[in-house]
Structure formats: C-alpha cells, structure tokens
Design a protein around this motif. Structure first.
Motif, short mmCIF file in Angstrom:
data_model
loop_
_atom_site.label_atom_id
_atom_site.label_comp_id
_atom_site.label_asym_id
_atom_site.label_seq_id
_atom_site.Cartn_x
_atom_site.Cartn_y
_atom_site.Cartn_z
N MET A 1 0.74 -1.20 -0.01
CA MET A 1 0.13 0.01 -0.08
C MET A 1 0.95 1.27 0.01
SD MET A 1 -2.78 1.44 -0.15
CE MET A 1 -3.75 -0.11 0.15
N PRO A 2 1.93 1.50 0.89
CA PRO A 2 2.80 2.68 0.76
C PRO A 2 3.33 2.84 -0.65
CG PRO A 2 3.30 1.23 2.75
CD PRO A 2 2.52 0.46 1.89
N THR A 3 3.83 1.88 -1.35
CA THR A 3 4.38 1.89 -2.66
C THR A 3 3.35 2.32 -3.58
OG1 THR A 3 5.84 -0.01 -2.38
CG2 THR A 3 5.41 0.80 -4.64
N TYR A 4 2.01 1.82 -3.27
CA TYR A 4 1.10 2.56 -4.41
C TYR A 4 0.64 3.87 -3.91
CZ TYR A 4 -3.18 2.11 -7.13
OH TYR A 4 -4.15 2.04 -8.00
N LEU A 5 0.50 4.17 -2.82
CA LEU A 5 0.44 5.63 -2.46
C LEU A 5 1.43 6.58 -3.21
CD1 LEU A 5 -0.97 5.43 1.16
CD2 LEU A 5 -2.25 5.74 -0.99
N ARG A 6 2.68 6.17 -3.30
CA ARG A 6 3.93 7.05 -3.73
C ARG A 6 3.72 7.18 -5.09
NH1 ARG A 6 9.10 4.09 -2.39
NH2 ARG A 6 9.95 5.47 -3.75
N ILE A 7 3.00 6.02 -5.78
CA ILE A 7 2.90 6.06 -7.34
C ILE A 7 1.47 7.07 -7.46
CG2 ILE A 7 1.80 4.80 -9.31
CD1 ILE A 7 3.54 2.39 -8.11
N ILE A 8 0.42 6.90 -6.68
CA ILE A 8 -0.42 7.86 -6.74
C ILE A 8 -0.17 9.28 -6.58
CG2 ILE A 8 -2.64 8.53 -5.70
CD1 ILE A 8 -2.75 5.92 -6.95
N ARG A 9 1.05 9.69 -6.01
CA ARG A 9 1.38 10.94 -6.06
C ARG A 9 1.66 11.57 -7.56
NH1 ARG A 9 5.96 11.80 -1.71
NH2 ARG A 9 6.68 9.90 -2.96
N TYR A 10 2.32 10.61 -8.46
CA TYR A 10 2.45 11.05 -9.66
C TYR A 10 1.16 11.44 -10.60
CZ TYR A 10 7.41 9.83 -9.03
OH TYR A 10 8.62 9.58 -8.70
N VAL A 11 0.15 11.03 -10.13
CA VAL A 11 -1.03 11.17 -10.73
C VAL A 11 -1.63 12.69 -10.65
CG1 VAL A 11 -3.47 10.65 -11.23
CG2 VAL A 11 -2.06 9.10 -10.39
N ARG A 12 -1.18 13.63 -9.62
CA ARG A 12 -1.67 14.91 -9.14
C ARG A 12 -1.43 15.58 -10.38
NH1 ARG A 12 0.76 15.43 -3.10
NH2 ARG A 12 -0.39 13.70 -2.06
N PRO A 13 -0.48 15.86 -11.05
CA PRO A 13 -0.37 16.72 -12.22
C PRO A 13 -1.39 16.57 -13.27
CG PRO A 13 1.85 16.20 -11.66
CD PRO A 13 0.85 15.17 -10.89
N TYR A 14 -2.06 15.44 -13.40
CA TYR A 14 -3.11 15.01 -14.36
C TYR A 14 -4.37 14.71 -13.72
CZ TYR A 14 1.68 13.86 -16.28
OH TYR A 14 2.86 14.01 -16.46
N TRP A 15 -4.56 15.65 -12.92
CA TRP A 15 -5.92 15.76 -12.15
C TRP A 15 -7.18 15.87 -13.07
CZ3 TRP A 15 -9.23 19.90 -11.83
CH2 TRP A 15 -8.57 21.06 -12.21
N ALA A 16 -6.90 16.95 -14.09
CA ALA A 16 -7.97 17.39 -15.17
C ALA A 16 -8.36 16.25 -15.86
CB ALA A 16 -7.69 18.56 -15.71
N ALA A 17 -7.50 15.63 -16.45
CA ALA A 17 -7.78 14.36 -17.35
C ALA A 17 -8.17 13.18 -16.54
CB ALA A 17 -6.39 13.90 -18.30
N LEU A 18 -7.73 13.10 -15.36
CA LEU A 18 -8.32 11.96 -14.55
C LEU A 18 -9.74 12.20 -14.18
CD1 LEU A 18 -7.93 9.25 -12.78
CD2 LEU A 18 -7.21 10.84 -11.09
N THR A 19 -10.22 13.41 -13.69
CA THR A 19 -11.74 13.79 -13.43
C THR A 19 -12.31 13.69 -14.91
OG1 THR A 19 -10.86 15.62 -11.82
CG2 THR A 19 -12.98 15.62 -12.52
#
Length: 265
Positions: A1-19
């Motif tokens: 889970m900590p590793t996955y949370l670290r990967i999730i941080r890379y998603v933040r710059p692309y929040w518009a496309a993700l939304t």
C-alpha cells in the motif's frame, strides 16, 4: 500500500484528465444501463405488438397486494413504454431501433473518451516516473553499479515502469467502472426478478474463491516474469556491448544458446 500511494502522487499533475475520465465512466454506466433496459420494450413490440404499452398503462396495484420491487419495476416500465412506444407496431419499432442505436453510440463515445483521457494520465505518469528514476541513477554510488548488472537497471527503467500503466488502470478505472456497472446491472436484475437474481448470486462465493486463488498465483508468476525479463535484458546488453569480443572468439553459437535459454525462462 505505501508503494501504491507513492505512485498515486504522480497522478496529481494530471487531475483534470483523470476527473474527465471518471465523469466519462459515470456517463458510460448510465447509457450502458439504459441501453440494456431499452431491449425490453423492443422485444415486447416484436412478440406482442403495442398492446403491451397499453397494458402497462393500467393503474399500479395497491401496495398491499404488490411487493415494493414489483411496483418500482412496473413504474419504470410504464415510463419507458409511454415515452417510446406509440400507436402502431411499425412506428414503435422504428423509434426503438433509433433509440437503441443512439444509446449504444453514446455509450461507446464515453467509453472511448474515458480510455483516451486515462491513457493521457498513464503515459504522463510513466514519463515522470522514468525521468525520476533516471535522475536517481546519477545519484547512486559507483559501488551500486558494480554490484548490479546493467541489463537489470535498463529493465527497471523500461519494462518494470510499464507495469505501472496497468496499476493506474486498475486503481482508477477497474475499481470504479466495474463496481458501477455491477450495481446498475444488479438493480435492473432485481427489478426484473429478484428471485432469479438471488438464485444466480448463489455461485458468487465460489467464483470469488476461484478468482482470488488465480489472482494470487498470477501475482507470483508476474513477479518472476519481471525478474526473468531483467536477466534477458542483461544478456542482450552484454552481448551487444561486447559484440567485438564475441566475434573475435567465434562465440556466436554460444551466445545464441544462452539468449534462447534466457528467453525460454
């Protein structure tokens, strides 16, 4: 889970496309459910004509005589039939065919947009992760490079990072899209026949047990597969960089056998 949370941080710059992708998943679920329901009046018109629409317009029985699920089902059918069906079987079929085509078209458009936006997120995350890994390599000591094969490092930056693509899809698409579809389809199934739906769900525990066992095995095999891919990349890198030595000692056949062995593994 900590590793996955670290990967999730890379998603933040692309929040518009993700939304946008998540919104497309929501609309895809809606149109997928409506397109499934629209088949019911289509079949009724084919087999029974438009009499079904007239019969469905009859008053709903009193709550004392009809279960809640049945009343909700009848009300839904009344609205659908009253909106789509009219007088004349041919006209009703034409309207239903046009409606089904429009619904399926809308469903696939939102499915495509969801995949397109999510691909933008996935490739962006992979790019940022590769850049950070390459930057980190330059901060490591010479001793680390002496202990680690070059092919393994190349495999980390190329092959292993690509697996993050599937992890992002599983986290934001599979865990959201599939549960929404399951809830929508189960709601339709219970509205049509709650008894048959409960009977069908009796195989659910056995299915979950089988899928869980297969999933654990796939995880172990996937880890082993990535390790073998690193070995294969190492052999390839060593052979190409030392190709002059290989040719000087006529070791082509040996290297071919070695590469074939690692490829098979």
């Amino acid at each position: 889970m900590p590793t996955y949370l670290r990967i999730i941080r890379y998603v933040r710059p692309y929040w518009a496309a993700l939304t946008g992708s998540l919104l497309c998943i929501f609309f895809y679920t809606i149109f997928s459910s409506i397109s499934l329901i629209s088949i019911l009046p289509f079949l009724d018109v084919i087999f029974y004509g438009t009499q079904t629409s007239k019969a469905s317009a009859a008053p709903v029985p009193s709550p004392e005589l009809t279960p809640t699920v049945s009343r909700v089902s009848e009300q839904i059918k009344q609205k659908i039939y009253g909106f789509v069906l009219g007088e004349g079987q041919r006209g009703a079929l034409l309207r239903l065919c046009a409606l089904i085509v429009i619904l399926i078209l809308c469903k696939n458009i939102f499915d495509y947009l969801q995949a397109y936006l999510m691909a933008h997120v996935e490739q962006g995350v992979i790019m940022d992760l590769r850049n950070d890994m390459y930057r980190h390599l330059h901060e490591l000591s010479l001793g680390y490079f002496s202990r680690t094969r070059t092919g393994q490092l190349i495999s980390r930056v190329t092959n292993d990072v690509t697996l993050v693509n599937g992890g992002i899809s599983a986290g934001f698409v599979t865990l959201i899209k599939n549960p929404l579809l399951i809830i929508a389809y189960l709601g339709i199934a219970f509205a049509l026949s709650w008894k048959l739906t409960l009977a069908a769900l009796t195989i659910l525990p056995m299915s979950l047990a089988i899928i869980g066992a297969i999933g654990l095995r796939l995880r172990r095999v996937s880890t082993l597969s990535q390790a073998k891919m690193a070995d294969l990349t190492s052999v390839l890198q060593e052979t190409i960089t030392g190709v002059r030595v290989v040719k000087a000692f006529a070791m082509e056949d040996y290297e071919n056998r070695n590469f074939k062995h690692e490829s098979h593994a």
